[in-house]
Write a protein that holds these residues in place. Structure first.
Motif, mmCIF file in Angstrom:
data_model
loop_
_atom_site.group_PDB
_atom_site.id
_atom_site.type_symbol
_atom_site.label_atom_id
_atom_site.label_comp_id
_atom_site.label_asym_id
_atom_site.label_seq_id
_atom_site.Cartn_x
_atom_site.Cartn_y
_atom_site.Cartn_z
ATOM 1 N N ILE A 15 0.829 -1.208 0.000
ATOM 2 C CA ILE A 15 0.000 0.000 0.000
ATOM 3 C C ILE A 15 0.863 1.257 0.000
ATOM 4 O O ILE A 15 0.602 2.202 -0.758
ATOM 5 C CB ILE A 15 -0.983 -0.016 1.185
ATOM 6 C CG1 ILE A 15 -2.040 -1.081 0.954
ATOM 7 C CG2 ILE A 15 -1.642 1.351 1.376
ATOM 8 C CD1 ILE A 15 -2.990 -1.283 2.105
ATOM 9 N N LEU A 16 1.897 1.312 0.830
ATOM 10 C CA LEU A 16 2.764 2.495 0.868
ATOM 11 C C LEU A 16 3.462 2.729 -0.464
ATOM 12 O O LEU A 16 3.543 3.860 -0.954
ATOM 13 C CB LEU A 16 3.779 2.381 2.006
ATOM 14 C CG LEU A 16 3.215 2.568 3.405
ATOM 15 C CD1 LEU A 16 4.281 2.288 4.452
ATOM 16 C CD2 LEU A 16 2.639 3.957 3.582
ATOM 17 N N VAL A 43 -6.695 0.621 -0.827
ATOM 18 C CA VAL A 43 -6.946 0.584 0.616
ATOM 19 C C VAL A 43 -8.385 0.134 0.890
ATOM 20 O O VAL A 43 -8.630 -0.666 1.800
ATOM 21 C CB VAL A 43 -6.645 1.954 1.263
ATOM 22 C CG1 VAL A 43 -7.054 1.966 2.722
ATOM 23 C CG2 VAL A 43 -5.169 2.296 1.134
ATOM 24 N N TYR A 44 -9.327 0.612 0.113
ATOM 25 C CA TYR A 44 -10.724 0.192 0.250
ATOM 26 C C TYR A 44 -10.837 -1.322 0.072
ATOM 27 O O TYR A 44 -11.522 -2.003 0.839
ATOM 28 C CB TYR A 44 -11.583 0.930 -0.775
ATOM 29 C CG TYR A 44 -13.054 0.624 -0.704
ATOM 30 C CD1 TYR A 44 -13.902 1.394 0.086
ATOM 31 C CD2 TYR A 44 -13.611 -0.422 -1.428
ATOM 32 C CE1 TYR A 44 -15.257 1.118 0.152
ATOM 33 C CE2 TYR A 44 -14.962 -0.701 -1.363
ATOM 34 C CZ TYR A 44 -15.777 0.073 -0.582
ATOM 35 O OH TYR A 44 -17.114 -0.208 -0.516
ATOM 36 N N SER A 45 -10.169 -1.865 -0.938
ATOM 37 C CA SER A 45 -10.234 -3.308 -1.193
ATOM 38 C C SER A 45 -9.602 -4.110 -0.055
ATOM 39 O O SER A 45 -10.120 -5.155 0.338
ATOM 40 C CB SER A 45 -9.545 -3.636 -2.515
ATOM 41 O OG SER A 45 -10.200 -3.021 -3.579
ATOM 42 N N TRP A 46 -8.466 -3.634 0.473
ATOM 43 C CA TRP A 46 -7.844 -4.329 1.591
ATOM 44 C C TRP A 46 -8.735 -4.288 2.816
ATOM 45 O O TRP A 46 -8.810 -5.257 3.571
ATOM 46 C CB TRP A 46 -6.474 -3.741 1.929
ATOM 47 C CG TRP A 46 -5.364 -4.264 1.088
ATOM 48 C CD1 TRP A 46 -4.751 -3.611 0.078
ATOM 49 C CD2 TRP A 46 -4.729 -5.544 1.180
ATOM 50 N NE1 TRP A 46 -3.775 -4.405 -0.479
ATOM 51 C CE2 TRP A 46 -3.731 -5.589 0.186
ATOM 52 C CE3 TRP A 46 -4.894 -6.648 2.001
ATOM 53 C CZ2 TRP A 46 -2.909 -6.686 -0.008
ATOM 54 C CZ3 TRP A 46 -4.072 -7.742 1.811
ATOM 55 C CH2 TRP A 46 -3.103 -7.752 0.812
ATOM 56 N N TRP A 58 -2.554 2.195 11.324
ATOM 57 C CA TRP A 58 -2.048 1.988 9.966
ATOM 58 C C TRP A 58 -2.878 2.758 8.948
ATOM 59 O O TRP A 58 -2.338 3.338 8.004
ATOM 60 C CB TRP A 58 -2.021 0.502 9.613
ATOM 61 C CG TRP A 58 -0.817 -0.164 10.158
ATOM 62 C CD1 TRP A 58 -0.762 -1.012 11.218
ATOM 63 C CD2 TRP A 58 0.523 -0.006 9.698
ATOM 64 N NE1 TRP A 58 0.525 -1.397 11.440
ATOM 65 C CE2 TRP A 58 1.339 -0.802 10.519
ATOM 66 C CE3 TRP A 58 1.114 0.719 8.673
ATOM 67 C CZ2 TRP A 58 2.713 -0.880 10.351
ATOM 68 C CZ3 TRP A 58 2.487 0.639 8.504
ATOM 69 C CH2 TRP A 58 3.270 -0.151 9.331
ATOM 70 N N LEU A 59 -4.162 2.794 9.139
ATOM 71 C CA LEU A 59 -5.019 3.556 8.230
ATOM 72 C C LEU A 59 -4.724 5.046 8.339
ATOM 73 O O LEU A 59 -4.760 5.759 7.331
ATOM 74 C CB LEU A 59 -6.489 3.265 8.513
ATOM 75 C CG LEU A 59 -6.921 1.822 8.263
ATOM 76 C CD1 LEU A 59 -8.350 1.608 8.714
ATOM 77 C CD2 LEU A 59 -6.758 1.462 6.804
#
Length: 165
Positions: A15-16, A43-46, A58-59
């Protein structure tokens, strides 16, 4: 032991790096590049597939990194991610359902809501010129790319879920 560490840290690095590589071409083309909201999509999918992996801290980190690179008002994106995570933890049918069309419609609703909030914040709090036409095209492109990235994240979650267990 190293493989187990890699399995646990892979989603965070993914993600990063995805956020960073989404914004790196923008600096070379002076913000004239039309880019979809791919980091939001990832991020939405994770969050949909593995909500327990991503704690609010983390979010917050993902959202702040996204906002700092976006060069806008900082704090809206992490707040949105944390609200989505909270909704997914409390009621599993809020973001994802058995029918993919319904999941896609829910994503479209949340993305449009995010887009409206970002637009209103830029309109009221910043003096910068907001390119509405470019962002609408980015919104449509993100909606069209959602099935591809959603299935990719689903496969990655399943693959790394097997190794994690």
């Amino acid at each position: 032991m190293i493989a187990n560490f890699f399995v646990k840290i892979f989603p965070y690095i993914f993600i990063l790096s995805f956020i960073y590589f989404e914004f790196s071409p923008v600096y070379f083309y002076d913000n004239e590049l039309i880019k979809p909201f791919l980091s939001f999509l990832v991020v939405y999918s994770w969050i949909c597939h593995d909500v327990n992996r991503f704690r609010p801290l983390w979010l917050l980190i993902f959202g702040l990194f996204y906002d700092f690179l976006k060069d806008g008002i900082v704090g809206i994106t992490p707040l949105f991610f944390i609200i989505l995570s909270h909704m997914q933890q409390k009621k599993s049918e809020t973001l994802i359902s058995f029918d993919f069309k319904e999941t896609w419609i829910k994503f479209i609703i949340f993305l449009i809501l995010y887009f409206i909030i970002i637009y209103l914040c830029n309109y009221f709090f910043e003096n910068s010129n907001y390119n509405f036409k470019k962002n609408i095209f980015s919104l449509i492109l993100t909606i069209l790319l959602f099935p591809i990235f959603f299935s990719l994240i689903e496969k990655l979650t399943i693959r790394f879920g097997r190794y994690d267990n």
